[in-house]
Design a protein around this motif. Sequence first.
Motif, mmCIF file in Angstrom:
data_model
loop_
_atom_site.group_PDB
_atom_site.id
_atom_site.type_symbol
_atom_site.label_atom_id
_atom_site.label_comp_id
_atom_site.label_asym_id
_atom_site.label_seq_id
_atom_site.Cartn_x
_atom_site.Cartn_y
_atom_site.Cartn_z
ATOM 1 N N SER A 1 -0.646 1.211 -6.246
ATOM 2 C CA SER A 1 0.119 1.433 -7.489
ATOM 3 C C SER A 1 -0.749 1.189 -8.722
ATOM 4 N N GLU A 2 -1.668 0.228 -8.584
ATOM 5 C CA GLU A 2 -2.562 -0.034 -9.720
ATOM 6 C C GLU A 2 -3.439 1.184 -10.002
ATOM 7 N N GLU B 1 -1.323 3.805 -11.558
ATOM 8 C CA GLU B 1 -1.037 3.486 -12.955
ATOM 9 C C GLU B 1 -2.252 3.744 -13.842
ATOM 10 N N SER C 1 -2.509 6.328 -16.811
ATOM 11 C CA SER C 1 -2.954 5.900 -18.148
ATOM 12 C C SER C 1 -4.140 6.729 -18.617
#
Length: 489
Positions: free
Chosen positions: A421-422, A425, A429
Amino acid sequence: MSHILCPVPRRQEGVMASYGHSVAPEALLPCTAPASLPLLCPDGQQDVLLTRQQAPQTVPASELPPKVHEVAHNTGAYTSSGLATAGFRTAKYLENEWYQNTYARYYQAFCDRDKSERQRHESRQLASETEALARRTQEDSTRKVGARLQDMHSWKSELQRQVDELVAETHLLLAQKRRLERALDNSALSFSIATDNLQHRERRQHPDLVRDSVEVELLKEAELIRNIQELLKRTIVQAVNQIRLNRQQKEKCEINWSDKAESYNIDDKCSRYHNDSVEVQFHPHSMAFEESASTPETWARFNQEILQRADRERLATVKLRELIDNILRDTAEDLRLQCDAVNLALEKRCEELEDARHKLEYHLQKTLREITDQEHNVALLKQAIKGKEAPLKVAQTRLYQRSQRPNVELCRDIAQFRLTSEVEELNVSLEALKEKLLEAEQSLRNLEDTRMALEKDMVVKANSLCIDRQQCLAHRARYPTVLQLSGYE
């Protein structure tokens, strides 16, 4: 009182008595005196005054003794016959015949004297009457010539007045014609100013090359000036024709005045003639009328027609001068009003251009500041994107290393999900930052284009202001004044 002297014998003594005959005095007066003349008949010693009532009637010629030479017959008581008188017997008059012949001589002399006296009296009377008639006729002729001189003088004065008025009106009309010509020249200057303004404004750049109110007013001004020039040219032609007519009529009046002056001098010379003048002489054929001679009616009508034509031309000149005054005044006012309208439109347009330029400068300053801020924003976005690379590398490296776990240790644990998920993300971004960077760069390019457009538009506005203010308005400062447009300068 006139008297007629007739010789008559004395009543008692005389020639007749000496011969022994008694003759009545009435036999000696067989004549009739004039109606108003008494008869005074002397006999040498005594005068017998006989009035016309006392005078005997005239003896007819048939009753006079015939002048027949009868021979006296020597027969009778006192005659002599014989040898002593033989030499004297010849044809002789009788004594009675001698008396009758003598009296006939007296009577003939008296008749001749009476007739001569009547003729002298009639001659003196006729001479007096003819002298008086000639004097009255001459005085009347002199009065008629004097009246003719007065009439001629009045016509001469009227003609001179008309000539002077025509000359004065012609001079005034010439001044008006010069005003028209000067006004036409000044209108040419006005037209050149208007056309120069239009040509200067044609050098405006886009988007200021627009058919604005200034151009509309300039076109109106050019059209107005062309119409006024046509009107002025037609008026000048009309003034020239009127001046020609005035000069023609003036020439006719001067010729008529010259003829009247010559006639006046002739009549004045004739009025000064008298019976003792040394210049007079016989002209037997002077009574004949010339075939080309005019009558008093035609003479007066001719003079009246000349004066009427001169007065008509003078009145036409006065009306034309008034018309020229009105035309010049109206055209000058119209041109100045249109000039003021053009100047007002130019000033208004310059104000609009100045305001637009100020606004463009304001927006340019804002755009420049925005460009600066946007450049900082682009740099910040690039720095942010660059700052996400390290965390993404760390997360991806962790996931890569954890994927190397053996067998059952390769577990989808919470850490694995979190690392996944990081990375997601971080990728999201990065995508958002990259998209925002693209948007910021596009905005920066747009701002640059806007800056260039604003700067270009400012240059266009400055050019338009230069054309309208420094060229058009400055050139229009030399626009003719009302006096110049009216033809006074």
